[in-house]
Motif scaffolding. Structure first.
Motif, PDB file in Angstrom:
ATOM      1  N   ALA B 458       0.850  -1.201   0.000  1.00  0.00           N
ATOM      2  CA  ALA B 458       0.000   0.000   0.000  1.00  0.00           C
ATOM      3  C   ALA B 458       0.883   1.248   0.000  1.00  0.00           C
ATOM      4  O   ALA B 458       0.605   2.222  -0.709  1.00  0.00           O
ATOM      5  N   ARG B 459       1.966   1.184   0.788  1.00  0.00           N
ATOM      6  CA  ARG B 459       2.858   2.337   0.872  1.00  0.00           C
ATOM      7  C   ARG B 459       3.531   2.588  -0.478  1.00  0.00           C
ATOM      8  O   ARG B 459       3.624   3.718  -0.941  1.00  0.00           O
ATOM      9  N   MET B 460       3.986   1.482  -1.100  1.00  0.00           N
ATOM     10  CA  MET B 460       4.661   1.625  -2.391  1.00  0.00           C
ATOM     11  C   MET B 460       3.729   2.249  -3.419  1.00  0.00           C
ATOM     12  O   MET B 460       4.127   3.127  -4.191  1.00  0.00           O
ATOM     13  N   GLU B 461       2.469   1.801  -3.406  1.00  0.00           N
ATOM     14  CA  GLU B 461       1.486   2.357  -4.349  1.00  0.00           C
ATOM     15  C   GLU B 461       1.291   3.841  -4.095  1.00  0.00           C
ATOM     16  O   GLU B 461       1.229   4.639  -5.027  1.00  0.00           O
ATOM     17  N   ARG B 462       1.194   4.194  -2.808  1.00  0.00           N
ATOM     18  CA  ARG B 462       0.958   5.591  -2.453  1.00  0.00           C
ATOM     19  C   ARG B 462       2.131   6.446  -2.927  1.00  0.00           C
ATOM     20  O   ARG B 462       1.949   7.508  -3.522  1.00  0.00           O
ATOM     21  N   ILE B 463       3.346   5.930  -2.700  1.00  0.00           N
ATOM     22  CA  ILE B 463       4.529   6.707  -3.096  1.00  0.00           C
ATOM     23  C   ILE B 463       4.539   6.912  -4.603  1.00  0.00           C
ATOM     24  O   ILE B 463       4.766   8.026  -5.097  1.00  0.00           O
ATOM     25  N   ALA B 464       4.220   5.833  -5.349  1.00  0.00           N
ATOM     26  CA  ALA B 464       4.216   5.931  -6.807  1.00  0.00           C
ATOM     27  C   ALA B 464       3.168   6.943  -7.262  1.00  0.00           C
ATOM     28  O   ALA B 464       3.421   7.770  -8.157  1.00  0.00           O
ATOM     29  N   ARG B 465       2.003   6.888  -6.602  1.00  0.00           N
ATOM     30  CA  ARG B 465       0.926   7.792  -6.996  1.00  0.00           C
ATOM     31  C   ARG B 465       1.318   9.250  -6.700  1.00  0.00           C
ATOM     32  O   ARG B 465       1.155  10.128  -7.543  1.00  0.00           O
ATOM     33  N   GLU B 466       1.905   9.454  -5.531  1.00  0.00           N
ATOM     34  CA  GLU B 466       2.295  10.813  -5.154  1.00  0.00           C
ATOM     35  C   GLU B 466       3.356  11.356  -6.107  1.00  0.00           C
ATOM     36  O   GLU B 466       3.335  12.522  -6.475  1.00  0.00           O
ATOM     37  N   ARG B 467       4.259  10.466  -6.490  1.00  0.00           N
ATOM     38  CA  ARG B 467       5.323  10.878  -7.410  1.00  0.00           C
ATOM     39  C   ARG B 467       4.717  11.315  -8.743  1.00  0.00           C
ATOM     40  O   ARG B 467       5.086  12.336  -9.307  1.00  0.00           O
ATOM     41  N   GLU B 468       3.753  10.500  -9.203  1.00  0.00           N
ATOM     42  CA  GLU B 468       3.099  10.814 -10.476  1.00  0.00           C
ATOM     43  C   GLU B 468       2.356  12.140 -10.397  1.00  0.00           C
ATOM     44  O   GLU B 468       2.443  12.971 -11.306  1.00  0.00           O
ATOM     45  N   GLU B 469       1.667  12.327  -9.263  1.00  0.00           N
ATOM     46  CA  GLU B 469       0.911  13.568  -9.080  1.00  0.00           C
ATOM     47  C   GLU B 469       1.853  14.765  -9.059  1.00  0.00           C
ATOM     48  O   GLU B 469       1.576  15.807  -9.665  1.00  0.00           O
ATOM     49  N   ALA B 470       2.976  14.580  -8.365  1.00  0.00           N
ATOM     50  CA  ALA B 470       3.940  15.683  -8.279  1.00  0.00           C
ATOM     51  C   ALA B 470       4.476  16.006  -9.675  1.00  0.00           C
ATOM     52  O   ALA B 470       4.597  17.183 -10.049  1.00  0.00           O
ATOM     53  N   ALA B 471       4.748  14.939 -10.462  1.00  0.00           N
ATOM     54  CA  ALA B 471       5.251  15.146 -11.818  1.00  0.00           C
ATOM     55  C   ALA B 471       4.207  15.876 -12.654  1.00  0.00           C
ATOM     56  O   ALA B 471       4.530  16.798 -13.414  1.00  0.00           O
ATOM     57  N   ALA B 472       2.942  15.467 -12.485  1.00  0.00           N
ATOM     58  CA  ALA B 472       1.861  16.091 -13.251  1.00  0.00           C
ATOM     59  C   ALA B 472       1.751  17.568 -12.879  1.00  0.00           C
ATOM     60  O   ALA B 472       1.570  18.426 -13.757  1.00  0.00           O
ATOM     61  N   ARG B 473       1.880  17.838 -11.562  1.00  0.00           N
ATOM     62  CA  ARG B 473       1.814  19.239 -11.121  1.00  0.00           C
ATOM     63  C   ARG B 473       2.944  20.071 -11.737  1.00  0.00           C
ATOM     64  O   ARG B 473       2.734  21.171 -12.217  1.00  0.00           O
ATOM     65  N   ARG B 474       4.138  19.458 -11.710  1.00  0.00           N
ATOM     66  CA  ARG B 474       5.300  20.161 -12.267  1.00  0.00           C
ATOM     67  C   ARG B 474       5.096  20.456 -13.759  1.00  0.00           C
ATOM     68  O   ARG B 474       5.368  21.551 -14.244  1.00  0.00           O
ATOM     69  N   ARG B 475       4.572  19.414 -14.449  1.00  0.00           N
ATOM     70  CA  ARG B 475       4.315  19.571 -15.880  1.00  0.00           C
ATOM     71  C   ARG B 475       3.325  20.716 -16.122  1.00  0.00           C
ATOM     72  O   ARG B 475       3.549  21.583 -16.960  1.00  0.00           O
ATOM     73  N   ALA B 476       2.242  20.694 -15.342  1.00  0.00           N
ATOM     74  CA  ALA B 476       1.202  21.708 -15.489  1.00  0.00           C
ATOM     75  C   ALA B 476       1.783  23.100 -15.231  1.00  0.00           C
ATOM     76  O   ALA B 476       1.517  24.059 -15.977  1.00  0.00           O
ATOM     77  N   ALA B 477       2.614  23.198 -14.195  1.00  0.00           N
ATOM     78  CA  ALA B 477       3.199  24.488 -13.835  1.00  0.00           C
ATOM     79  C   ALA B 477       4.100  24.985 -14.967  1.00  0.00           C
ATOM     80  O   ALA B 477       4.079  26.162 -15.338  1.00  0.00           O
ATOM     81  N   LYS B 478       4.862  24.003 -15.522  1.00  0.00           N
ATOM     82  CA  LYS B 478       5.782  24.341 -16.605  1.00  0.00           C
ATOM     83  C   LYS B 478       5.002  24.842 -17.823  1.00  0.00           C
ATOM     84  O   LYS B 478       5.325  25.880 -18.425  1.00  0.00           O
ATOM     85  N   GLU B 479       3.927  24.100 -18.147  1.00  0.00           N
ATOM     86  CA  GLU B 479       3.114  24.491 -19.307  1.00  0.00           C
ATOM     87  C   GLU B 479       2.496  25.854 -19.091  1.00  0.00           C
ATOM     88  O   GLU B 479       2.477  26.694 -19.997  1.00  0.00           O
ATOM     89  N   ALA B 480       2.002  26.063 -17.864  1.00  0.00           N
ATOM     90  CA  ALA B 480       1.372  27.354 -17.554  1.00  0.00           C
ATOM     91  C   ALA B 480       2.397  28.473 -17.720  1.00  0.00           C
ATOM     92  O   ALA B 480       2.097  29.542 -18.302  1.00  0.00           O
ATOM     93  N   ALA B 481       3.636  28.206 -17.244  1.00  0.00           N
ATOM     94  CA  ALA B 481       4.685  29.231 -17.335  1.00  0.00           C
ATOM     95  C   ALA B 481       5.009  29.533 -18.797  1.00  0.00           C
ATOM     96  O   ALA B 481       5.145  30.696 -19.200  1.00  0.00           O
TER      97      ALA B 481
END
Lengths: 178, 492
Positions: B458-481
């Protein structure tokens, strides 16, 4: 004659609808047996049976593609539970009783690379980068994944130490025919 | 009395008593040994935690290890002296495995620590008596070593009405309880009255086997004028089994898997009653016990008062050593005691005897096939079928053995004793019980590790999901910029 045709057709239609409804309403998702077998297996996903994790092993057992003696960490206990569940007769006396094992770190060889605790399925290894790691015996299932991951052969499986709590009388030697 | 004798004990055997070796030897105090090895676990339950450090000076009776948890017992210094080690030492157990042990070097003064002595112990509240019994580290001295205070509290809460004091001492060779009853009957009776008072029982019975007439006479004399009844019961083994004695005295049977408290009975050993008197009336914790040193290989068998933690070798030395090399050393009685792996192993609270037996006494004939004579069935005091259970265990079918009542077996050894084919029946049952508890432990461990494995995935899944979300946020921020930059360029 018309009455007979009519009544049989109606009967067929009604029963057909009933069956069709029942097949949707009472449908079983997946194989229930697989889940039951998975509950018996240790669940540490060690892969020693050659299947991908305990779910894969449970599937193979349910399909009849694997012997019930497939699980090395489960020992006799799991074999007898599987034998009861699947109705497969097995002589328990023939199943070699595996000695309880645990992984142990040889401290003089450990370089603190953290590879072992990253693969441990039960979080039984504690450590930090460049610090000697240690195994919690109570949580170790002796799956051997850490042994494979260790680059310095510092990890090995050893028989679990016998304590006053785990010691018990050995089985009397067989010296008689009856 | 005739009414009481109506209840016939079930099963049982009549092994040669061999009590004459030591029965006429008065209790003598063993000279203080130089070193005492006091294990931190001498009782059923959790081990005690040491409260002294290496190098500390302690007085006799001072607390050296405190009990922890609900079922545990504290340990006190058996003499005054210095703590010289706190580490592993061979356990008084057939395996002889090392256990945490406190080593005490005697200063030869044997000086008691100060203790508060109540003016009138009978004025104490029942709770307070149980508390003092617990604080004195008293455990069942008949051999089971179950913390006595726990038993007192359970009995008071469950409304026990009958107190039975076990003076059976049915094990061959052992005479420590016999001697204690002859010599300290007043102390025992005082202890019984204290237990009686602490539990609030309606009646108190003392059951003594009829092969100990002196003890019966002494106890009857001491119990005169009290409401304690001293009853002679027929001598047979295992009369000292608490449930057998209960059946012989009051005709009630404890249900399978149940406890004596279920039928309103509390059973304590005579030596435990004496220890209760010592602790509550005199403020003396359990730091010594009476031990019978006997067996054909011992020069002069004795009954000794021994400080807890004395190595068995000191006891044999005091009794004049061995007349012949002993074929087997036993701690406890010959029927239910266990083999002593070495003589440096210490006497603990539950040690009633130390025996050195000769070849002639143990005899070890080769086992032969079972002839299904069912002698073992007649001998079993629990009413089980030993031969059937052993057959199942031999075929590794423990579930069938449980179905036949394996869990009710008390390992008294009567079946092995009478078996004409010399089949080690009780060994099979001890093995099977050990195997069962090992399975139980394995099952618990499996459940625990399964939970750990689930938590980890469960922890591994959560970490993977959080990582993906963080990457998506970064991508979105980059695109917005980038979009903002483009917009700025367009307007410029």
């Amino acid at each position: 004659m018309l009455i007979a045709v009519f009544s049989l057709t109606t009967l067929g239609l009604v029963l057909g609808l009933l069956l069709g409804y029942a097949s949707r309403r009472l449908a079983v998702e997946g194989n229930a047996l697989v889940e039951e077998i998975q509950a018996i297996l240790p669940g540490s996903q060690c892969g020693q049976c050659g299947f991908p994790g305990c779910a894969g092993a449970a599937q193979a057992l349910a399909d009849g593609n694997a012997p019930i003696t497939l699980c090395p960490p489960g020992g006799r206990e799991v074999v007898s539970a599987l034998s009861a569940k699947l109705g497969i007769e097995v002589n328990l006396a023939d199943v070699a009783e595996t000695m309880p094992m645990t992984a142990e770190v040889r401290e003089e060889l450990c370089i603190g690379c953290t590879r072992c605790y990253k693969v441990c399925p039960t979080d039984a290894i504690m450590g930090a980068a460049k610090h000697i790691h240690a195994v919690f015996r109570e949580a170790c299932t002796a799956c051997g994944k850490c042994v494979e991951a260790c680059p310095t052969e510092a990890l090995a499986l050893h028989p679990a130490p016998i304590t006053l709590q785990s010691w018990y009388w050995h089985k009397p030697e067989e010296r008689m025919a009856a | 009395m005739n009414l009481l004798n109506r209840f016939q004990p079930r099963g049982g055997v009549h092994p040669a008593g061999r009590k004459d070796l030591s029965a006429d030897r008065p209790i003598r105090a063993l000279p203080l040994p130089e070193r005492l090895f006091v294990p931190l676990q001498q009782h059923v339950g959790a081990a005690a935690t040491p409260v002294v450090a290496v190098g500390d000076q302690v007085l006799k009776g001072q607390l050296i290890a405190a009990g922890q948890g609900t079922i545990s017992a504290p340990v006190h210094a058996p003499t005054s002296g210095r703590v010289v080690a706190l580490g592993d030492y061979a356990a008084p157990h057939p395996s002889g495995l090392p256990v945490p042990t406190l080593t005490l070097e005697s200063d030869g003064e044997d000086r008691w620590s100060d203790a508060a002595i109540p003016a009138d112990p009978f004025a104490l509240a029942p709770d307070e008596i149980a508390r003092r019994v617990g604080a004195a580290g008293i455990v069942g001295l008949g051999g089971a070593a179950f913390p006595s205070a726990v038993k007192l509290n359970i009995s008071r809460k469950s409304g026990v009405d009958t107190l039975i004091i076990n003076g059976g001492e049915c094990e061959p060779y052992l005479t420590c309880d016999d001697r204690l009853m002859r010599e300290q009957a007043e102390g025992i009776v005082a202890g019984i009255r204290l237990i009686h008072h602490a539990v609030g029982t309606q009646r108190a019975l003392v059951g003594i086997e009829d092969n100990k007439p002196e003890a019966i006479a002494a106890m009857r004399a001491a119990a005169l004028g009290t409401d304690i009844q001293v009853v002679a019961v027929p001598a047979m083994y295992p009369m000292g089994w608490d449930k057998q004695l209960t059946r012989a005295l009051i005709g009630k049977e404890v249900p399978a898997g149940g406890r004596s408290a279920d039928i309103g009975v509390l059973v304590h050993n005579v030596a435990t009653a004496y220890a209760v008197h010592q602790a509550v009336a005199l403020g003396r914790p359990l730091v010594s016990r009476i031990v019978t040193v006997s067996g054909g290989a011992v020069k002069t068998p004795c009954n000794l008062e021994v400080p807890i933690g004395t190595p068995a070798q000191d006891l044999f030395d005091y009794c004049g050593g061995f007349t012949a090399p002993p074929a087997r050393l036993v701690m406890g009685g010959p029927m239910m005691g266990h083999e002593l792996p070495a003589t440096h192993i210490p006497v603990v609270k539950g040690t009633s005897g130390v025996l050195a037996l000769t070849h002639a006494e143990i005899g070890r004939p080769e086992p032969a096939p079972c002839i299904r004579c069912s002698t073992c069935v007649r001998a079993c005091p629990v009413g089980l079928l030993p031969l059937e259970m052993a057959t199942r265990i031999r075929a590794a079918d423990l579930d069938a053995a449980i179905g036949l009542g394996l869990k009710d077996c008390i390992a008294c050894g009567s079946c092995s004793y009478v078996c004409p084919a010399h089949i080690p029946l009780v060994h099979y049952f001890n093995y099977a019980k050990g195997e069962l508890s090992a399975r139980e432990r394995a099952k618990l461990k499996q459940e625990a590790t399964k939970k750990l494995a689930d938590d980890r995935s469960a922890r591994m899944e959560r970490i993977a999901r959080e990582r993906e979300e963080a990457a998506a946020r970064r991508r979105a921020a980059k695109e917005a910029a980038e979009a903002a930059k483009k917009a700025a360029e367009v307007t410029a």
